[in-house]
Write a protein that holds these residues in place. Structure first.
Motif, short mmCIF file in Angstrom:
data_model
loop_
_atom_site.label_atom_id
_atom_site.label_comp_id
_atom_site.label_asym_id
_atom_site.label_seq_id
_atom_site.Cartn_x
_atom_site.Cartn_y
_atom_site.Cartn_z
N TRP A 74 0.99 -1.29 0.08
CA TRP A 74 -0.01 0.17 -0.01
C TRP A 74 0.93 1.20 -0.04
O TRP A 74 0.54 2.25 -0.54
CB TRP A 74 -0.86 0.14 1.27
CG TRP A 74 -1.88 -1.24 1.22
CD1 TRP A 74 -2.73 -1.78 -0.01
CD2 TRP A 74 -2.59 -1.59 2.27
NE1 TRP A 74 -3.52 -2.53 0.80
CE2 TRP A 74 -3.69 -2.52 1.90
CE3 TRP A 74 -2.47 -1.50 3.77
CZ2 TRP A 74 -4.35 -3.35 2.95
CZ3 TRP A 74 -3.24 -2.28 4.53
CH2 TRP A 74 -4.16 -3.11 3.98
N GLN A 177 -2.65 6.98 3.04
CA GLN A 177 -3.68 8.19 2.85
C GLN A 177 -2.75 9.43 3.09
O GLN A 177 -2.82 10.27 2.37
CB GLN A 177 -4.95 8.13 4.10
CG GLN A 177 -5.63 9.17 4.18
CD GLN A 177 -6.79 9.15 5.20
OE1 GLN A 177 -7.59 8.23 5.02
NE2 GLN A 177 -6.60 9.64 6.16
N LYS A 182 -2.56 6.17 -1.96
CA LYS A 182 -3.69 5.57 -2.51
C LYS A 182 -4.92 6.71 -2.79
O LYS A 182 -4.84 7.86 -1.57
CB LYS A 182 -4.23 4.44 -1.38
CG LYS A 182 -3.36 3.28 -1.42
CD LYS A 182 -4.26 2.30 -1.91
CE LYS A 182 -3.47 1.03 -2.09
NZ LYS A 182 -2.85 1.04 -3.65
N ASP A 185 -10.99 6.77 -2.38
CA ASP A 185 -12.17 5.78 -2.73
C ASP A 185 -11.34 4.38 -2.57
O ASP A 185 -11.93 3.53 -2.13
CB ASP A 185 -12.73 5.94 -3.95
CG ASP A 185 -11.71 6.02 -5.04
OD1 ASP A 185 -10.65 6.41 -4.89
OD2 ASP A 185 -12.25 5.52 -5.91
N GLU A 186 -10.08 4.29 -2.79
CA GLU A 186 -9.25 3.06 -2.53
C GLU A 186 -9.22 2.63 -1.10
O GLU A 186 -9.47 1.66 -0.83
CB GLU A 186 -7.83 2.91 -3.13
CG GLU A 186 -8.09 3.11 -4.57
CD GLU A 186 -6.55 3.00 -5.16
OE1 GLU A 186 -5.81 2.26 -5.63
OE2 GLU A 186 -5.85 4.51 -5.18
N SER A 189 -12.68 1.54 0.20
CA SER A 189 -13.00 0.33 -0.25
C SER A 189 -12.27 -0.70 0.34
O SER A 189 -13.02 -1.86 0.88
CB SER A 189 -13.07 0.05 -1.77
OG SER A 189 -12.24 -0.94 -2.11
N LEU A 190 -10.95 -0.48 0.77
CA LEU A 190 -10.05 -1.29 1.69
C LEU A 190 -10.81 -1.51 3.13
O LEU A 190 -10.71 -2.49 3.69
CB LEU A 190 -8.65 -1.09 1.50
CG LEU A 190 -7.95 -1.23 0.22
CD1 LEU A 190 -6.57 -0.37 0.34
CD2 LEU A 190 -7.48 -2.71 0.26
#
Ligand code: BG6
Length: 369
Positions: A74, A177, A182, A185-186, A189-190
């Protein structure tokens, strides 16, 4: 106190959906952004981090080993996982841009505490992931991220392990973040995937009777091997540790890809081998590689006990026993795959008449070096 269960360990295994759910609770703001209020380290420092070192012992170290795969994926920050007692004595390369993550259920493990002190003396910032409020390690850290697993009484760790993975994943997503690795919205969703895990963990627990029956039928085995790949590798290590701790059986976990480089020589007729199978929907054809491993060891006589995702028809053809787990994204699979291994170790130890809460020679918290 055991809430109707035979042991604290059994109760704590059943607490696991809550441990994960509670660790996830209250971590987002109204806009859906991840907020880690307790992580009081300057954002500019976190943005500048160029290396993460996870330090821990035992099961806590395996949670760090799982988190390494996720955080590197990530955040694109290199992550090392180091046993606390090795870290201190090898002159590690640590400076102001190193983020040290100390993982500990008790918050009192002396080896981990000494490593935290050493890291801070070198200028590193330390975030601890801790289950026990008011313990020493969070007091001596720059910031703390609490796991909300509740008190863990059984010596062998179960729910703390799942909560540690969850907290470390939150930290990874927070860094992603903050550093812009990322899109929002990614991350959202995770987080949704993570919030879906307690329900799935509950499903695995409800399927536990088949695991228990299998364990009871194997109470005379004296050597068990565990194979896994990618995040399944630390799960294999943890499965082996549980069996050593609880059932006093020689158990060893391997990276499945390492099989042909040595461990396959251990396989003979009837040798029980657990295999954690990656999702068939995952990347990089890892699934087919692990299925090949199952065929290879079975051809040499192994009794294969396989943890596989619901609907994995390929595995069904080659395994002697399958412990099914619900579908989940690859990085989240450890939260499910470890549960049958915990139940197996507990049931086998119980079948041998052993005290699963208080194994011989072990202490819940090791406050000496
Ligand atoms: C061991 C415990 O002594 O310490 C393990 O028996 C545990 O269950 C390890 O994983 C580390 O403890 P802690 O409290 O630092 O997570």
């Amino acid at each position: 106190e055991k809430g109707g269960f035979d042991s604290f360990m059994d109760k704590e295994i059943h607490d696991q959906p809550h441990a994960v759910a509670d660790t996830l609770l209250g971590r987002t703001d109204a806009a859906g952004n991840l907020v880690l209020d307790d992580l009081r380290i300057d954002e500019s420092v976190l943005r500048a981090v160029n290396k993460i070192i996870v330090i821990a012992c035992g099961t806590a170290a395996y949670s760090g080993h799982v988190a390494k795969y996720a955080i590197e994926h990530w955040c694109r920050i290199p992550v090392e996982v180091e046993l606390a007692h090795e870290f201190r004595y090898r002159d590690p390369i640590v400076d102001e841009r190193t983020l040290v993550v100390a993982v500990t259920q008790s918050g009192e493990t002396m080896d981990t505490l000494m490593a935290v002190r050493h890291a801070r003396e070198q200028g590193a910032k330390v975030v601890s992931i801790v289950n026990t409020h008011g313990s020493t390690i969070p007091r001596e850290s720059d910031a703390v991220l609490y796991t909300h697993a509740g008190p863990e009484i059984a010596v062998a760790s179960t729910k703390a392990f799942l909560a540690q993975i969850t907290a470390a994943y939150l930290l990874g997503l927070y860094l992603a973040q903050l550093r812009g690795n990322k899109f929002p919205d990614e991350i959202a969703s995770l987080l949704d995937d993570l919030r879906d895990m307690p329900r799935k963990i509950q499903t695995v627990i409800e399927r536990g009777e088949y695991v228990r029956a299998t364990a009871r039928s194997m109470s005379d085995c004296d050597k068990v091997l565990f194979l896994g790949r990618h995040v399944g590798f630390p799960v294999a290590l943890e499965g082996a540790l549980k069996l050593k701790e609880l059932a006093y059986i020689h158990a060893e976990g391997f990276a499945a890809g390492e099989l042909k480089h040595g461990p396959i020589a251990l396989i003979d007729e009837g040798q029980p081998v657990f295999v954690v199978v990656p999702s068939p929907r995952g990347r990089d054809s890892l699934h087919s590689k692990v299925v090949s491993n199952i065929q290879e060891i079975r051809a040499r006589g192994a009794h294969t006990l396989v943890i596989a995702e619901d609907g994995d028809d390929e595995v069904r053809k080659y395994a002697d026993e399958v412990f099914w787990i619900p579908k989940a994204p690859t990085l989240l699979q450890p939260l499910l795959a470890v549960v049958p291994l915990q139940i197996f170790a507990m049931a086998l130890a119980t079948a041998k008449g052993l005290d699963v809460d208080q194994p011989r020679n072990l202490a819940k918290s090791v406050t000496v070096e």
